[in-house]
Design an enzyme around this catalytic site. Structure first.
Site, short mmCIF file in Angstrom:
data_model
loop_
_atom_site.label_atom_id
_atom_site.label_comp_id
_atom_site.label_asym_id
_atom_site.label_seq_id
_atom_site.Cartn_x
_atom_site.Cartn_y
_atom_site.Cartn_z
N LYS A 54 0.83 -1.20 0.00
CA LYS A 54 0.00 0.00 0.00
C LYS A 54 0.87 1.25 0.00
CE LYS A 54 -3.86 -0.28 2.16
NZ LYS A 54 -4.35 -0.86 3.41
N ARG A 124 -3.45 2.88 8.34
CA ARG A 124 -3.75 1.68 7.55
C ARG A 124 -2.59 0.70 7.57
NH1 ARG A 124 -7.32 2.57 3.03
NH2 ARG A 124 -8.69 4.21 3.67
N GLY A 133 -8.04 -7.35 3.89
CA GLY A 133 -8.92 -7.39 5.06
C GLY A 133 -8.40 -8.16 6.25
N MET A 135 -5.73 -7.49 8.17
CA MET A 135 -5.22 -6.66 9.28
C MET A 135 -6.17 -5.48 9.47
SD MET A 135 -1.19 -6.90 8.68
CE MET A 135 -1.28 -6.70 6.94
N ARG A 374 -3.40 -1.81 -6.37
CA ARG A 374 -2.56 -3.01 -6.26
C ARG A 374 -2.97 -3.99 -7.35
NH1 ARG A 374 -5.56 -5.03 -0.71
NH2 ARG A 374 -7.62 -5.13 -1.62
N HIS A 496 -14.04 -8.19 1.12
CA HIS A 496 -12.79 -8.91 1.39
C HIS A 496 -12.95 -10.41 1.26
CE1 HIS A 496 -11.10 -5.38 3.85
NE2 HIS A 496 -10.53 -5.42 2.65
N SER A 821 13.91 -42.96 -9.74
CA SER A 821 12.73 -42.12 -9.59
C SER A 821 12.58 -41.85 -8.09
CB SER A 821 11.50 -42.83 -10.15
OG SER A 821 10.37 -42.04 -9.89
N ASP A 826 7.76 -41.71 0.64
CA ASP A 826 8.46 -42.54 1.62
C ASP A 826 9.75 -41.87 2.09
OD1 ASP A 826 7.07 -44.92 2.36
OD2 ASP A 826 7.19 -45.52 0.27
N CYS A 888 8.37 -39.21 -8.54
CA CYS A 888 6.99 -39.70 -8.65
C CYS A 888 6.24 -39.61 -7.34
CB CYS A 888 6.97 -41.12 -9.19
SG CYS A 888 7.75 -42.30 -8.10
N TYR A 908 12.33 -35.55 -15.49
CA TYR A 908 10.86 -35.46 -15.53
C TYR A 908 10.28 -35.38 -14.13
CZ TYR A 908 10.68 -40.43 -14.28
OH TYR A 908 10.81 -41.62 -13.62
#
Ligand code: PEP
Ligand code: MG
Length: 933
Positions: A54, A124, A133, A135, A374, A496, A821, A826, A888, A908
């Site tokens: 702002k 502000r 909106g 804050m 903005r 908002h 891959s 995991d 993957c 990839y």
């Protein structure tokens, strides 16, 4: 410049825009307050980190010579310091603010606290990126029992002066003094008092209240402050100012700002700036007002000025959604001069920033003032269309267009719409309830929740929820996140919550004014029908229509153009823009995008969405069918190798048919097939009735069957007898799977003349020897099939890297692997030592406490898991230069993780079919960020 104070209509000149554009030198270092206005402007749009969006953009608009009320901005650094030391201002700030304030007084020819002609300011918030909106803001600061009289006399408008004062006491009471309802969801005591007053005097709107009513209301409000705080409302403007600055700094840590930051991964350490701005007044009468506008439509992206306006109102009335505003076009007739200025300025600002802008403005007695500008929040539809249109208009390049669209936003374009037949049936049977504003696209059907808490509760119980609220409030953010859709009775497109809903990708219908919602009684009434909490409701964020009951959904027009049997011959603007943007993405990206798919139809969908191969076919998923699961069970329960071989012989043709379907769908693209991964007992029944049924089906003794099932039980199956450990224990399983795969590949080759590209992948490897043995089996089987059938084509055998030991010894493992891959699901689990299945219990808390910046199962943990990936890439490439590398795990569909994969130079990424477009765009962005040239 004359003062932006309401002038008496009879006397003093009206405020005018700053004309002088003198600029002070840009200062750096320890400077904490930056001024802008007719006397000179410090800072510019490039200083968002320090001045907040702002503050930086107000300075920039001043530099452009636009009518901006002057002011000054206190930097984000100050807020960080203020919060760090527990709420004390740094030494010397006092003097800097006093100097800036006196500069403001000079520029406007007014004094702060002057009993005759007071300078009033707004205080502000403004973070580096906009958090609409989230804050707090305080308007009309500087009013007290004396200055309000001065303002009334000077403006010749007593009603206006007391309206400003009651707003100030209300906002200051709420934001600074914490005068609120007992619970965040209870009605605010000021609202309650305002409503009571309106009822008492028979006023429909706030604007119907007279000067005397408002004056009385100020007294009531001050009484509320006294009752809640035990203190009188502060009368000293300087005390008011510092109280407001501190409160706005503190609002960086209020619940909704924290929730918004977590959702958008905004670091706490950024802090907020505070802009102190001379007030201009939209509540001076019918020739004044306030509005919010977008230079293009933020829902559809259509190139058409779009906005809303409230006459005789102040800024917060529009964005807070208290009154439903008028369409902006209204101004053309009622305020022609301001309309002309606004048109000129909106065009200028869009050209200047080369993007769609969101503007806040006030008209004071016919004169336009810009309060904010903005980059506008927008739906995924609008993001794509605007980016492509700006290229067509030669404002930006295709590369810039690609970087403008959040890849996640594409999901909205693929989101379902209501099934037309069911929709028509709902209309005909009178289930259409009402119509509101189409604030967030898509179609949602779910059960009603009237409070955010209830929405969260229902969501965690696994229900689809539509959050129904009287008016949109940023406080609702957690409930909005939990809901599939949001429906409100009041508030406009630019409230908002509508902005936030769009950004979050939630379906939203706002301002459905006919709804009568009784939150306390948990029911709503509309058009003679009453719906209770938990009832089904359906909302259409494209048309704004609301229906009682459930309506099933079907693919969107973009999806239809990709997957439909009869895609429409003529592309709508959004469909055309989507195809254009993704075309540019494919040109820019370096990494291939594959998909994780286990069935022919999934593979076909993924291809239509742009996949270039399969990165992971989990073969265990191919067994989930009546016939197959019994054959698998027979194999698991076999007592000896002969029995197992017999069961596997039944499975082989079934697997072969599935593989053939996938190879056909992937015509010539690589297909990575993984050998069996999960622990065997996952395939077996555990309920007594199901066990008895299986015993009958297989013709085995129930007791022996349950003993066998029991023997397979594991305390921690994730770390148990799974992955390649199964293939090591039962080599015939790996051999059968390999045979099924190569026979299918040969069949497809023979029937289509096109060689499939099989890549066989061994899971959960931790030592080179495991892979050596399993890869040996696969290669032997492949060679046997080729020899039997008299054909051959290239294929690869590789492994997943999904255990830390595998990553650390990747150089040794690469001796036996044509490719790696990364199984980052995991790998994340085993690196953190957090069970994938149990993580949900505490990860939200870890994120809340900023122990984790995000869920590591969703966003790759670069510092830890990422380091293992780096080691593995380096080790693999050292042993086998040019080794093929991919990912993957779920992270393969996450834009941030994709950026990391680009930096690792992976070949990839692979993700679920519907994330393929997101991954294509994210891969293009990653390539552009790495190599901007
Ligand atoms: C992984 O672990 O990342 C992976 C892709 O395998 P799965 O999710 O099947 O364990
Ligand atoms: Mg895995």
């Amino acid at each position: 410049m004359s003062a932006p104070t309401p002038s008496s209509k009879k006397s003093a000149a009206k405020p005018s825009a700053p004309k002088a554009r003198g600029q002070l030198p840009k200062a750096a270092g320890s400077k904490r307050v930056y001024c802008y206005g007719p006397a000179g402007t410090e800072g510019d749009a490039g200083m968002q980190d320090l001045l907040g969006g702002k503050g930086a953009n107000l300075a920039e608009m001043c530099r452009l010579g636009l009518p901006v009320p002057p002011g000054f901005t206190i930097t984000t650094d100050v807020s960080i310091e203020f919060l760090r030391v527990g709420g004390a201002f740094p030494a010397g700030l006092n003097e800097e603010v006093a100097t800036a304030l006196s500069g403001l007084e000079k520029a406007l020819g007014k004094r702060f606290g002057d009993p005759h002609d007071p300078l009033l300011v707004s205080v502000r918030s403004g973070a580096r990126v906009s958090m609409p909106g989230m804050m707090d803001t305080v308007l009309n600061l500087g009013l007290n029992d004396t200055t309000v009289e001065g303002l009334a006399r000077k403006s010749g408008n007593r009603r206006f002066a007391f309206d400003a004062y009651r707003r100030f006491v209300q906002m200051y009471g709420d934001v600074v003094l914490g005068v609120r309802g007992a619970d965040g969801e209870d009605e605010c005591p000021f609202h309650a008092a305002l409503d009571a007053k309106k009822r008492a005097v028979g006023a429909r709107a706030d604007t119907d209240l007279s000067a005397a009513d408002l004056e009385e209301l100020v007294g009531v409000f001050k009484g509320l402050v006294r009752a809640h705080t035990g203190r009188e409302f502060p009368q000293d403007p300087t005390e008011q100012l510092w109280g407001a600055i501190a409160a706005v700094f503190r609002s960086w840590n209020n619940d909704r700002a924290v929730a918004y930051r977590q959702m958008n991964r905004i670091p706490t350490s950024w802090g907020t700036a505070v802009s102190v701005v001379a007030m201009v007044y939209g509540n001076l009468g019918e020739d004044s007002g306030t509005g919010v506008a977008f230079t293009r439509n933020p829902s559809t992206g259509e190139k058409r000025f779009y906005g809303e306006y409230l006459p005789n109102a102040q800024g917060e009335d529009v964005v807070a959604g208290v009154r439903t505003p008028l369409p902006i076009e209204h101004l053309e007739e009622t305020q022609p001069r301001a309309w002309r200025d606004l048109q000129r300025i909106q065009k200028l600002l869009e050209r200047h920033w080369r993007d769609m802008q969101d503007l806040e403005f006030t008209i004071q007695e016919g004169q336009l003032f810009m309060l904010q500008c903005r980059a506008g929040k927008r739906t995924g539809f609008a993001a794509v269309r605007i980016a492509v249109d700006l290229v067509k208009e030669r404002r930006i390049s295709p590369k810039e267009a690609l970087l403008r669209v959040d890849p996640e936003a594409l999901e909205q374009l693929l989101r379902p719409v209501f099934d037309p037949a069911q929709l028509e049936a709902a209309r005909r049977s009178g289930r259409r309830l009402t119509r509101g504003l189409n604030a967030g696209p898509g179609a949602a059907t779910g059960r009603i929740a009237f409070t955010p808490t209830e929405a969260v509760r229902r969501k965690s119980a696994g229900e689809a929820v539509v959050l129904v609220r009287i008016e949109t409030s940023p406080e609702d953010i957690k409930g909005m996140q939990a809901a599939v859709g949001i429906l409100t009775a009041r508030g406009g497109m630019t409230s908002h919550a509508a902005l936030v809903a769009r950004q979050m990708g939630r379906v939203c219908v706002a301002g459905a004014g006919q709804l009568e919602i009784d939150t306390a009684a948990k029911r709503m009434t509309v058009g003679g029908q009453t719906l209770a909490e938990g009832d089904w409701i359906s909302i259409d964020g494209n048309s704004g229509e609301v229906y009682a009951g459930q309506i099933s959904t079907r693919p969107s027009e973009v999806l239809e153009s990709l997957l439909g049997d009869h895609p429409p011959a003529e592309r709508t603007p959004i469909v055309a823009a989507y195809h254009q943007l993704l075309g540019w993405a494919d040109r820019e990206r370096r990494m291939d995008v594959r998909t994780n798919a286990d069935q022919g139809d999934q593979a076909a969908t993924a291809i239509a969405l742009g996949a270039e191969g399969i990165g992971l076919c989990r073969t265990e998923h191919m067994f989930f069918g009546e016939r197959k699961i019994d054959a698998v069970r027979e194999m698991i329960l076999a007592e000896d190798p002969e029995q197992r071989a017999a069961a596997l012989a039944k499975l082989l043709p079934l697997q072969r048919a599935d593989f053939a379907a996938i190879f056909k769908a992937m015509a010539g693209f690589p297909v990575t097939v993984r050998s069996l991964d999960p622990p065997l007992h996952e395939f077996l029944p555990h309920e007594p009735e199901q066990m008895a049924e299986l015993a009958i089906n297989l013709g085995v003794d129930l007791e022996r069957l349950s003993a066998k099932i029991h023997s397979l039980y594991e305390s921690n199956p994730m770390l148990g007898h799974r992955g390649c450990r199964l293939g090591i224990s039962y080599p015939e399983i790996t051999r059968t799977q390999a045979r099924a795969l190569f026979e299918a590949a040969v069949d497809v080759f023979v029937s289509t003349g096109r060689a499939p590209l099989p890549e066989v992948m061994i899971p959960l490897v931790s030592t080179a020897r495991e892979l050596e043995l399993q890869a040996g089996l696969v290669r032997a089987e492949a060679e046997a099939v080729f020899a039997e059938r008299g054909v051959r084509f290239p294929y690869l055998v590789g492994t997943m890297i999904e255990l830390p030991r595998a990553a650390l010894t990747a150089d040794l493992i690469a001796e036996h692997a044509d490719f790696f891959s990364f199984g980052t699901n995991d790998l994340t689990q085993t690196t953190f030592g957090i069970s994938r299945d149990d993580a949900g219990k505490f990860i939200p808390l870890y994120i809340e406490q900023e122990i984790f910046p995000a869920d590591p199962f969703a966003n790759l943990d670069e510092a830890g898991v990422g380091k293992l990936l780096e080691i593995a890439c380096e080790g693999g490439r050292r042993t086998r230069p040019g080794i093929k590398l991919g990912i993957c795990g779920e992270h393969g569909g996450d834009p941030r993780s994709i950026d990391f994969c680009e930096r690792l130079d992976l070949d990839y990424i692979s993700c679920s079919p519907y994330r393929v477009p997101i991954a294509r765009l994210a891969a293009a962005q990653a390539a552009l960020r790495r190599n901007p040239g």
